[in-house]
Write a protein that holds these residues in place. Structure first.
Motif, mmCIF file in Angstrom:
data_model
loop_
_atom_site.group_PDB
_atom_site.id
_atom_site.type_symbol
_atom_site.label_atom_id
_atom_site.label_comp_id
_atom_site.label_asym_id
_atom_site.label_seq_id
_atom_site.Cartn_x
_atom_site.Cartn_y
_atom_site.Cartn_z
ATOM 1 N N SER A 92 0.826 -1.203 0.000
ATOM 2 C CA SER A 92 0.000 0.000 0.000
ATOM 3 C C SER A 92 0.860 1.253 0.000
ATOM 4 O O SER A 92 2.019 1.226 0.409
ATOM 5 C CB SER A 92 -0.872 0.022 1.258
ATOM 6 N N ARG A 144 7.393 3.798 10.723
ATOM 7 C CA ARG A 144 7.761 3.454 12.104
ATOM 8 C C ARG A 144 9.205 2.944 12.079
ATOM 9 O O ARG A 144 9.680 2.501 11.023
ATOM 10 C CB ARG A 144 6.849 2.340 12.623
ATOM 11 N N VAL A 158 -7.485 6.730 7.180
ATOM 12 C CA VAL A 158 -7.554 5.802 8.311
ATOM 13 C C VAL A 158 -6.754 6.407 9.463
ATOM 14 O O VAL A 158 -5.539 6.598 9.322
ATOM 15 C CB VAL A 158 -6.953 4.412 7.932
ATOM 16 N N TYR A 159 -7.421 6.676 10.573
ATOM 17 C CA TYR A 159 -6.737 7.253 11.739
ATOM 18 C C TYR A 159 -5.805 8.395 11.344
ATOM 19 O O TYR A 159 -4.605 8.337 11.554
ATOM 20 C CB TYR A 159 -5.937 6.186 12.497
ATOM 21 N N ARG A 164 -8.139 4.367 17.659
ATOM 22 C CA ARG A 164 -8.341 3.069 17.010
ATOM 23 C C ARG A 164 -9.397 2.247 17.738
ATOM 24 O O ARG A 164 -10.242 1.600 17.119
ATOM 25 C CB ARG A 164 -6.997 2.316 16.928
HETATM 26 P P1 5GP Z 1 -0.918 0.931 10.182
HETATM 27 O O1 5GP Z 1 -0.738 2.422 10.248
HETATM 28 O O2 5GP Z 1 -1.108 0.336 11.573
HETATM 29 O O3 5GP Z 1 0.141 0.240 9.347
HETATM 30 O O4 5GP Z 1 -2.283 0.664 9.414
HETATM 31 C C1 5GP Z 1 -3.453 1.282 9.849
HETATM 32 C C2 5GP Z 1 -4.633 0.698 9.120
HETATM 33 O O5 5GP Z 1 -4.555 1.009 7.739
HETATM 34 C C3 5GP Z 1 -4.726 -0.835 9.221
HETATM 35 O O6 5GP Z 1 -6.077 -1.162 9.535
HETATM 36 C C4 5GP Z 1 -4.370 -1.290 7.829
HETATM 37 O O7 5GP Z 1 -5.025 -2.496 7.466
HETATM 38 C C5 5GP Z 1 -4.904 -0.142 6.998
HETATM 39 N N1 5GP Z 1 -4.317 -0.097 5.652
HETATM 40 C C6 5GP Z 1 -3.063 -0.437 5.273
HETATM 41 N N2 5GP Z 1 -2.934 -0.289 3.953
HETATM 42 C C7 5GP Z 1 -4.126 0.140 3.487
HETATM 43 C C8 5GP Z 1 -4.633 0.452 2.174
HETATM 44 O O8 5GP Z 1 -3.960 0.366 1.154
HETATM 45 N N3 5GP Z 1 -5.913 0.870 2.105
HETATM 46 C C9 5GP Z 1 -6.710 0.984 3.187
HETATM 47 N N4 5GP Z 1 -7.967 1.381 2.995
HETATM 48 N N5 5GP Z 1 -6.283 0.676 4.414
HETATM 49 C C10 5GP Z 1 -5.005 0.270 4.569
#
Ligand code: 5GP
Ligand code: ADP
Length: 197
Positions: free
Chosen positions: A37, A44, A76-77, A148
């Protein structure tokens, strides 16, 4: 003739163990292509650009949106996350199965565009365990963890739109169940060309 690949989407609330299950699955199955993604979240410690995510700034991410380069994207967040479209479509076209690990908003967008995908919801044993895992992961601020957890109740309501639910209590069991789903889906008659067997 080679069949088109199957799109597997793993989704669920933050901290439920999606990433952990994905990594364990990849060790057991070497025939899944994992989509990387893009995100505006800063890396991090230990995360590598192009391996864990494509780390983009707001401008780069918005350019990708404008150029319609995402299969889905969502906030997301506080950060933007998106699935680069070409990687997914090209691999499916080549007959490779593709695995996405994305949030629930993104999974719902993919389901609208590609309802033939296989949607797997990873469910927490309970909220206290989820909270413990988010804290134990030690990678998010208290504020971010609160955010979250607050989102979680609403997110769990979406499990009904998925094809499968896997409760991630014992990790080994959850990984085996997810692997079993993938193996069973591959045996579906619609993917088998009986004429060449
Ligand atoms: P983290 O910041 O903890 O790596 O990810 C936070 C959230 O973003 C997780 O729920 C993860 O599954 C989601 N996430 C990661 N990649 C993608 C993406 O390409 N698209 C979407 N919609 N959510 C994603
Ligand atoms: P997500 O990708 O869904 O945000 P992670 O895979 O990062 O979640 O998991 C969150 C934390 O919980 C990590 O520290 C991980 O090691 C731990 N964890 C995941 N699954 C289990 C499990 N079944 N039992 C105990 N701890 C787990």
């Amino acid at each position: 003739m080679r069949r088109r690949g199957i799109l597997f989407v793993i989704s669920g609330p933050s901290g439920v163990g999606k990433g952990t299950i994905r990594e364990a699955l990849l060790k057991r199955m070497d025939d899944l292509k994992v989509s990387i993604s893009a995100t505006t979240r800063p890396p991090r410690p230990g995360e590598v650009d192009g391996k864990d995510y494509f780390f983009l700034n707001q401008e780069q991410f918005k350019k990708m949106i404008e150029e319609d380069n995402f299969l889905e994207w969502a906030k997301v967040y506080q950060n933007l996350y998106g699935t680069p479209r070409d990687f997914v479509l090209e691999n499916l076209e080549k007959g490779q199965d593709v695995l996405l690990e994305i949030d629930i908003q993104g999974a719902m967008q993919v389901k609208n565009k590609m309802p033939e995908g296989v949607f797997i919801f990873i469910y927490p044993p309970d909220i206290a365990t989820l909270s413990k895992r988010l804290c134990g992961r030690g990678k998010d601020s208290i504020e971010s963890i609160k955010h979250r957890l607050a989102a979680c109740e609403e997110e769990l309501k979406h499990a009904k739109y998925y094809d499968y639910v896997v409760v991630n209590d014992d990790l080994d069991v959850a990984v085996k169940k997810t692997e079993a789903i993938i193996i069973a889906e591959r045996c579906r008659i619609k993917y088998i060309d009986l004429e060449v067997m």
